[in-house]
Design an enzyme around this catalytic site. Structure first.
Site, short mmCIF file in Angstrom:
data_model
loop_
_atom_site.label_atom_id
_atom_site.label_comp_id
_atom_site.label_asym_id
_atom_site.label_seq_id
_atom_site.Cartn_x
_atom_site.Cartn_y
_atom_site.Cartn_z
N LYS A 199 2.35 -1.88 4.73
CA LYS A 199 2.32 -1.41 3.23
C LYS A 199 1.06 -0.24 3.17
CE LYS A 199 3.93 -5.28 1.01
NZ LYS A 199 3.58 -6.42 0.27
N GLN A 249 -0.92 -10.23 -2.29
CA GLN A 249 -0.01 -10.81 -1.43
C GLN A 249 0.01 -12.05 -1.41
OE1 GLN A 249 1.38 -8.45 0.73
NE2 GLN A 249 2.77 -10.07 1.35
N ASP A 258 3.49 -5.00 -8.28
CA ASP A 258 4.66 -5.91 -7.81
C ASP A 258 5.50 -6.43 -9.05
OD1 ASP A 258 5.19 -6.42 -5.26
OD2 ASP A 258 3.76 -8.20 -4.93
#
Ligand code: NAP
Length: 306
Positions: free
Chosen positions: A63, A107, A130
């Site tokens: 990422k 994460q 997200d």
């Protein structure tokens, strides 16, 4: 030519996730350049990585590299495996009130597979790139589009749009019902006017259901769960699964060799959904940066030639 021979010769179209990701990324990079040159703003993503999960460390590195290549700054806060949830929350709240951070990514999974729900609700919804905050999940339910969109399902939809001409009334079967993939995927397919079924580990007679699917999206984490004889001839198959085999190879949830002889179109693993997920995360980050400065931006997810 016999029927069996004809079947053996059929070859599904391969949906190239890397190609579609590059197209989205070029729109993201152009928007990032626009922000920087015309407004002096550098879109910035803050990532929280709790150490101890090798796969997570690889994902965060990917990422970060992708962000940099598109003109997005990324800041990774690495925390030791035994970090208390309250310390993670402190990092989130610090970034919530930091105007230079436009997107915050926690994460997952958390160490010990702790339920991330409460922590995810501490992320400012506008920075929740997200799209896992309950408010953003609820906005999706209401068919809103200004909020961050769920990365993997949105990536799957872009891939589906490249292969399916008309969605109205098609039977879409989503195998997997997680809040990260299966549930938001079902919402997006419903928005496309599909008739949607969601299967999970308690579903009875999964093959009978998947054989009815014009669109089959599989996200369970079980290698080869979907065999060729579970697929309707001509169906479009999206394989979200990422499974590491004993020999180190990565494979999806669909038995590709069997499926490509039956399906109309199929995504490979790797090179299918994975690159799209990251591209959508980058799109959410740049979009969040525009919105944080009350700047309008046409949806990066739409293009004339998807
Ligand atoms: N390519 C990408 O970018 C990307 C992104 C995210 C995830 N993934 C991969 O996608 C997979 C799923 O991820 P996730 O986060 O959604 O996983 P998850 O949270 O573990 O959810 C898995 C879902 O699959 C269902 N399931 C498990 N075994 C099944 C079976 N035998 N038959 C039918 N359904 C079954 C589960 O049912 P229950 O609800 O009944 O438990 C659950 O709903 C993983 O391999 C993950 O690595 C890939």
């Amino acid at each position: 030519m016999g029927m069996t021979q004809q079947m053996a010769e059929h070859q599904a179209n391969i949906i190239d996730g890397r190609h579609h990701a590059r197209k989205l990324e070029s729109r993201v990079a152009a928007a990032a350049t626009d922000l920087k040159t015309n407004h002096g703003i550098t879109p910035t993503l803050g990532v929280i990585l709790v150490e101890g999960n090798p796969a997570s460390e690889i994902y965060v590195r990917k990422k970060r590299q992708k962000a940099e290549s598109l003109g997005i700054k990324s800041i990774v806060k690495t925390l030791p495996p035994d970090t208390a949830l309250s310390a993670i929350e402190s990092q989130i709240t610090a970034w919530n009130s930091d105007d230079s951070i436009h997107g915050i990514l926690l994460q997952l999974p958390l160490p010990g597979r702790q339920d991330p729900y409460d922590l995810l609700q501490t992320i400012a919804p506008a920075k929740d790139v997200d799209a896992l905050h309950a408010l953003n999940a609820g906005k999706l339910f209401w068919q809103q589009t200004r909020q961050p969109m769920p990365c993997t399902p949105t990536g799957c939809l872009i891939l589906l749009e490249s292969a399916v001409k008309k969605f109205d009334g098609l039977h879409a079967v989503v195998v997997g019902a997680s809040p990260l993939v299966g549930r938001p995927m079902a919402q997006l397919l419903l928005q496309k006017n599909c008739t949607v079924s969601i299967a999970h580990s308690k579903t009875k007679d999964l093959p009978a259901l998947t054989r009815q699917a014009d669109i089959l999206v599989v996200a369970t984490g079980n290698a080869d769960l979907i065999r060729g004889d579970m697929i309707k001839p001509g169906a479009t198959v999206i394989d979200v699964g990422i499974n590491r085999l004993a020999d180190g190879r990565i494979t999806g949830d669909v038995c590709f060799e069997e499926a490509e002889r039956i399906a109309g179109a199929i995504t490979p693993v790797p090179g299918g959904v994975g690159p799209m997920t990251i591209a959508c995360l980058m799109a959410n980050t740049v979009t969040a940066a525009f919105h944080a400065h009350a700047l309008e931006l046409e949806s990066l997810f739409k293009s004339a030639d998807n």
